[in-house]
Design a protein around this motif. Sequence first.
Motif, mmCIF file in Angstrom:
data_model
loop_
_atom_site.group_PDB
_atom_site.id
_atom_site.type_symbol
_atom_site.label_atom_id
_atom_site.label_comp_id
_atom_site.label_asym_id
_atom_site.label_seq_id
_atom_site.Cartn_x
_atom_site.Cartn_y
_atom_site.Cartn_z
ATOM 1 N N ASP A 78 -4.371 -3.771 -5.549
ATOM 2 C CA ASP A 78 -3.595 -4.979 -5.264
ATOM 3 C C ASP A 78 -3.020 -5.547 -6.557
ATOM 4 O OD1 ASP A 78 -2.509 -7.318 -4.334
ATOM 5 O OD2 ASP A 78 -4.416 -8.282 -3.851
ATOM 6 N N GLY A 114 -3.420 -9.726 -0.924
ATOM 7 C CA GLY A 114 -4.356 -8.934 -0.136
ATOM 8 C C GLY A 114 -5.805 -9.212 -0.486
ATOM 9 N N THR A 115 -6.086 -9.399 -1.779
ATOM 10 C CA THR A 115 -7.451 -9.689 -2.218
ATOM 11 C C THR A 115 -7.936 -11.012 -1.655
ATOM 12 O OG1 THR A 115 -7.047 -8.455 -4.257
ATOM 13 C CG2 THR A 115 -8.923 -9.960 -4.252
ATOM 14 N N ASN A 151 -8.361 -0.363 2.996
ATOM 15 C CA ASN A 151 -7.326 -0.999 2.185
ATOM 16 C C ASN A 151 -6.012 -0.240 2.378
ATOM 17 O OD1 ASN A 151 -5.828 -2.342 0.205
ATOM 18 N ND2 ASN A 151 -6.593 -1.011 -1.429
ATOM 19 N N LYS A 156 -2.177 -0.469 1.729
ATOM 20 C CA LYS A 156 -1.166 -1.201 0.973
ATOM 21 C C LYS A 156 0.225 -0.927 1.548
ATOM 22 C CE LYS A 156 0.398 -2.126 -3.750
ATOM 23 N NZ LYS A 156 0.131 -1.886 -5.169
#
Length: 641
Positions: free
Chosen positions: A25, A30-31, A75, A77
């Motif tokens: 990220d 997103g985190t 995760n 992306k």
Amino acid sequence: DDNPETDDPKVIDEVSFVPNESPRDGHGHGTLMAGILSGTGAASSTGFYSGDETKNATIREYTQIGVAPASKLLNVKVISNDGSGDASWIVSGIEWAVEHGADVISMSIGAYPERPGDVIMDAVKAAVEAGVVVVVAAGNDGPGSFSISTPALSPYVITVGAVYETENITFFSSRGPAPFYVLAKPDLVAPGAAVISTSREFNEEKGVYYEEVWGTSAATPHVAGVAALLRQAFPNASAYEIKAALMLGAKDLGVDYCIQGAGLVDALGAYNVLSTRSKPIAFAPPKIDSMSWPTVALYPGDFKVINITVVGGENLTDATWRIEGSIKDIASFTSAEKLCLHKVYTVREKEISDTTPHLFIYGDNYDSGDMLELGNYTGLGTVAIQIVIPEDAEPNHYSGYLRLYSGGKVVASLPIKIDVRRPKAKVIFDDVSQFPEDRETLWGGSFMGWGVELWWRDVAQAGYDVDSLMQVMNKTGLDPWAILLSGNYQVIYLHDTDLRMGISGALPKILDSNLSIVALYDGGFEYSLISSEVYTEWSEIALIGVAENFNKEHPISRGVKCVPALGGLGLAVHEDAEIVATAISYDDPSGSAVFIATYEAEGGGRFIAIGDSNIFDCARTPDFTWYYLWKNYEVEVASID
């Protein structure tokens, strides 16, 4: 892993669909979302980031725990390090998540819906049909209606709006109905203001691990986390049943469904639904009445059209819809291919739809009766109805149900109640859009898309019947000024752009015929009695003030304490006009201007001018002025009456 003391794999797999970028990220969004959904809260912290500042605060370990702290993450992306994205990346990400066994997909992303349907909506539908719960942010384009982003406007996803800690809806949370489809949205709301979560910018040396985040993006992982807990507790529940349980178990906040959805997400409430009901089934909206969005249906000639969603329940093979009770006299299923029309504009050689409807479609030509075959039902269905109050209707109360049947048995019921009253007076609202100069529309907001529908409801509840000029033009085929001068209305609600482009010479004739006008200004319109005037000292920075010094003896001012005001305009008062209120500028308290003024013609008509077209929007959205000042001028307001 968000625990500095361990090395447990929180992320069990990852992929990037952004060309030339790793799954890491590089943006931070997103985190933050991952922490709200799945964070362990193991890290203590000496403070948190808020914008460009670091706020000092002692955050003890295990106090900032995510909703589902034991969950594992994929995760995926699909947004670049600079915050941009492409539809193909998002579609690929959704498909990858489904293929890799995701139970829940949390999407704190969205875009302006340029046209009906898109490839992302197709992808989320396919994901839900494959058994995955998909949770999507409603968008941050509120508080006007028809502001839901894509793919949040899909009936298949769980669309999430935002609330403050006080459980009031945030001003920015996008409102429904969903553009193009007139679907009741959002589905739920969750905390989305000043949420503290994990930061990619953590500083081990200073001991700062957390960050403040605002938006429906932050609300979305709250709901996704609850959905994950439900999947853990009820592994055999379908994606449709999870959505139905979340809706049925939510806390009703007492505002319209198109603002709050079913209400505030409640994990225990949803758990109890699945614990006590075999196959829960829910409606969106859960009820329909005279004041429910998208239109007011309270007076003769009023109408309402809406697409109703039913989700959850058993799979059915012989399902039928029926409208029952006295409501059948004014309600029917509609055969209209579209419930509303949207203007399409060319912007930089690209066609983009205005998400606010240009015109609603209803009438006898589309009446499909009170029974409709649904056929196969596998967890989600939609049906469109229209409610039309006859022009000659007497005061009455209509009630009944929209019911889903299977095998002669009632599977689900949605209550409908419509009251019909006699109005004190009739108001015509000029919602004939003249884009790009004019965006005033009765359906979705005013010049900046905020608040007209709230004003409309207030006026209707006070006893005044508001008609849309656009709808009346479509129904009668008459010229706008012919409608205004028809004698059918006692009050005209106009905006300055429309006045400039219309026949301003007709205004004295209107006033002398005992017809009143309310005019909201954006500037540029000149009239011999009251005109708007741009003050040079406010031309660079908008007037941000509070209408004050009310003429308490004037009927317009009676009961009014304070009206928030935005804009760079004041009113120049001429001849016999009366000053109703003045306003001051926050950035220059020494400056002031007339903001509301009125004039009564010899024929009995009253002309009321308000210095900016967003005046009622802010009055109906009390927290907006506070946020605007905080965001743009770092000015904090303790309270607003």
